[in-house]
Design a protein around this motif. Sequence first.
Motif, PDB file in Angstrom:
ATOM      1  N   SER A  23       0.817  -1.216   0.000  1.00 55.17           N
ATOM      2  CA  SER A  23       0.000   0.000   0.000  1.00 55.17           C
ATOM      3  C   SER A  23       0.849   1.262   0.000  1.00 55.17           C
ATOM      4  N   SER A  75       1.508  -2.236  -6.892  1.00 56.75           N
ATOM      5  CA  SER A  75       1.273  -0.846  -6.489  1.00 56.75           C
ATOM      6  C   SER A  75      -0.158  -0.656  -5.994  1.00 56.75           C
ATOM      7  N   ASP A  76      -0.382   0.491  -5.365  1.00 55.72           N
ATOM      8  CA  ASP A  76      -1.720   0.822  -4.873  1.00 55.72           C
ATOM      9  C   ASP A  76      -2.749   0.822  -5.994  1.00 55.72           C
ATOM     10  N   LYS A  77      -2.403   1.413  -7.136  1.00 52.71           N
ATOM     11  CA  LYS A  77      -3.348   1.503  -8.252  1.00 52.71           C
ATOM     12  C   LYS A  77      -3.605   0.145  -8.896  1.00 52.71           C
ATOM     13  N   GLU A 136       3.054   3.889  -4.083  1.00 58.95           N
ATOM     14  CA  GLU A 136       2.117   4.787  -4.741  1.00 58.95           C
ATOM     15  C   GLU A 136       2.523   4.992  -6.194  1.00 58.95           C
ATOM     16  N   ARG A 195       0.903   6.476 -10.248  1.00 61.05           N
ATOM     17  CA  ARG A 195      -0.146   7.235 -10.942  1.00 61.05           C
ATOM     18  C   ARG A 195      -1.070   6.308 -11.725  1.00 61.05           C
TER      19      ARG A 195
END
Length: 140
Positions: free
Chosen positions: A25, A106-108, A28, A30
């Motif tokens: 988490s 990744s978070d995304k 980060e 995009r």
Amino acid sequence: MVIRLKLKVKSIMGRSLEVVALVNSGYEARRPELLIPAWVAKELGLYPALPQGAVIREYALADGSRTRLIKIANAVEVQVVTEDRITDPIKCDIVIAERAEESLISDKLADALGIVAIAMGEGLWCFRDELGKKVRKSVA
């Protein structure tokens, strides 16, 4: 314990591989990204010969050392593989970390795959559509 998931990763070179990846988490991004070690990139046909459009950057780490990361946009499709389900493929960027030992989500990418952390320290998670109905455990 942390949340680790089994992923099926298919590259733009047509090669596929199953890997275990850590849900991070704190990673980060995009856009959806999967950080992979060099050996995984090699198995996928993306390293050491890099596809056109690869971007290489050097970064300073907290301990003062330097590392090189290679980013390739839209290089793979990723699916989560569980004992009872395989998610729809998600197109994502990869980041090749030559010194990495394991793959990182990744978070995304976690969001795009519908991953919900229930208890990170216990390795408990579920898919978004299972929230309140099912709890899954991290793979070893």
